[in-house]
Design a protein around this motif. Structure first.
Motif, short mmCIF file in Angstrom:
data_model
loop_
_atom_site.label_atom_id
_atom_site.label_comp_id
_atom_site.label_asym_id
_atom_site.label_seq_id
_atom_site.Cartn_x
_atom_site.Cartn_y
_atom_site.Cartn_z
N THR A 5 0.71 -0.91 0.03
CA THR A 5 0.00 -0.04 0.06
C THR A 5 0.41 1.16 -0.35
O THR A 5 1.82 1.31 0.91
CB THR A 5 -0.64 -0.16 1.23
OG1 THR A 5 -1.80 -0.83 1.20
CG2 THR A 5 -1.58 0.63 1.44
N ARG A 30 -3.91 10.23 12.20
CA ARG A 30 -4.55 9.42 11.85
C ARG A 30 -4.07 8.23 10.30
O ARG A 30 -4.51 7.03 10.29
CB ARG A 30 -6.02 9.53 11.30
CG ARG A 30 -6.97 10.52 12.39
CD ARG A 30 -8.28 10.79 12.13
NE ARG A 30 -9.31 11.27 12.81
CZ ARG A 30 -8.46 11.60 14.03
NH1 ARG A 30 -7.17 12.71 14.20
NH2 ARG A 30 -9.44 11.66 15.84
N PHE A 31 -2.99 8.73 10.16
CA PHE A 31 -2.10 7.97 8.99
C PHE A 31 -0.84 8.53 9.52
O PHE A 31 -0.41 9.17 8.63
CB PHE A 31 -2.89 8.91 7.94
CG PHE A 31 -3.92 9.01 7.25
CD1 PHE A 31 -4.31 7.94 6.22
CD2 PHE A 31 -4.85 9.32 7.56
CE1 PHE A 31 -5.47 7.67 5.44
CE2 PHE A 31 -6.64 9.92 7.13
CZ PHE A 31 -6.69 8.72 5.67
N ASP A 119 -11.52 10.32 9.71
CA ASP A 119 -12.19 9.07 9.17
C ASP A 119 -12.96 9.36 8.47
O ASP A 119 -13.05 7.76 7.56
CB ASP A 119 -12.27 8.67 10.91
CG ASP A 119 -11.16 8.86 11.38
OD1 ASP A 119 -10.20 8.88 11.48
OD2 ASP A 119 -11.13 8.67 13.09
N HIS A 120 -14.15 10.06 8.31
CA HIS A 120 -14.85 9.84 7.45
C HIS A 120 -14.85 9.90 6.20
O HIS A 120 -14.75 9.63 5.10
CB HIS A 120 -16.84 10.28 8.20
CG HIS A 120 -16.62 9.95 9.16
ND1 HIS A 120 -17.61 8.88 9.62
CD2 HIS A 120 -16.67 10.63 10.46
CE1 HIS A 120 -17.95 8.64 10.52
NE2 HIS A 120 -17.20 9.35 11.39
N PRO A 123 -11.25 9.14 3.53
CA PRO A 123 -11.25 7.81 2.77
C PRO A 123 -12.55 7.64 1.88
O PRO A 123 -12.70 7.34 -0.17
CB PRO A 123 -11.87 6.95 4.10
CG PRO A 123 -11.51 7.22 4.98
CD PRO A 123 -11.72 8.35 4.85
N LEU A 126 -10.65 10.12 -1.41
CA LEU A 126 -9.44 9.11 -1.45
C LEU A 126 -9.63 8.04 -2.17
O LEU A 126 -8.78 7.86 -3.68
CB LEU A 126 -9.29 8.22 -0.30
CG LEU A 126 -7.68 9.23 0.15
CD1 LEU A 126 -6.95 9.13 1.29
CD2 LEU A 126 -6.55 10.21 -0.85
N GLY A 127 -11.91 7.34 -2.47
CA GLY A 127 -11.72 6.57 -3.07
C GLY A 127 -12.67 7.35 -3.88
O GLY A 127 -13.42 5.80 -4.17
#
Length: 222
Positions: A5, A30-31, A119-120, A123, A126-127
């Motif tokens: 990843t 968070r990352f 957190d919401h 993703p 990025l998706g």
């Protein structure tokens, strides 16, 4: 063997150092594997984009010292050439949110949000989706709206509204109240309320924020 990843690379652009560092810290928490770059102006952000490369996403303050508002967002989007841009702003105004999304931003984060909103939002962005907030009680994490980019025109529910419903929606997105819309169209205010209720039911939305975002995504002028 699965491919490794790739660690995300973020750029935080804000002319207030404390807020900028806070966002950068929240991203690193968070990352943990992420690389986070910072810029305090649009000019510095431009240099960062050219020198860094391969960014995963950019968090951009709507009110920058050198370029405020939507023009700065549009300039940044042109520089990024497809890299997802998330607008960060103290303004929760529906028209501001819709304008940013329509311009090409992939997300909108109110500065009053809890850090957990990342957190919401991230993703989803990025998706390949779009994240925008709904009105929530103070200190609550905004509920996301996920809009799939590139939906076929035939699946556009806004295009299926009646001509009068589109007129009402357009005036609503221009910031007019129910009374002002009624005056503009020469009808009773109660009639406008009926039209808006029908529009929301047809589009499957619960409030004006969702309505504005769906209209903006469909390309309706605001």
């Amino acid at each position: 063997m699965e491919a490794a990843t790739v660690a995300p690379r973020f750029l935080v652009v804000d002319d207030h150092a404390l807020i900028r560092h806070g966002l950068a810290l929240a991203l690193r928490m968070r990352f943990p594997a992420a690389t986070v770059f910072e810029a305090g102006s649009l000019a510095e952000a431009s240099r960062r984009v050219r020198s860094v490369g391969n960014l995963s996403a950019v968090l951009y303050d709507l009110q920058m010292g050198d370029t405020d508002g939507l023009p700065g967002v549009e300039t940044m989007l042109r520089m990024l050439d497809g890299v997802p841009l998330i607008v960060v702003s103290a303004s929760p105004d529906t028209r501001v949110i819709a304008s940013c999304i329509r311009a090409g931003a992939r997300g909108f984060l109110p500065k009053g949000s809890n850090p957990e909103v990342l957190d919401h939002a991230l993703p989803i962005v990025l998706g390949g989706g779009i994240y925008a907030p709904l009105p929530q009680p103070v200190a609550a994490v905004p509920e996301p709206i996920t809009l799939t980019p590139g939906a076929p025109a035939g699946d556009n529910p806004v295009a299926q509204l009646t001509e009068r419903q589109r007129e009402v929606l357009k005036l609503l997105l221009q910031g007019q109240s129910n009374k002002e819309i009624a005056r503009s169209l020469g009808v009773l205010e109660g009639t406008i309320k009926v039209h808006l209720r029908s529009v929301m039911q047809r589009l499957g939305v619960r409030n004006r924020t969702q309505l504005a975002l769906m209209a903006a995504r469909a390309g309706m002028p605001i």
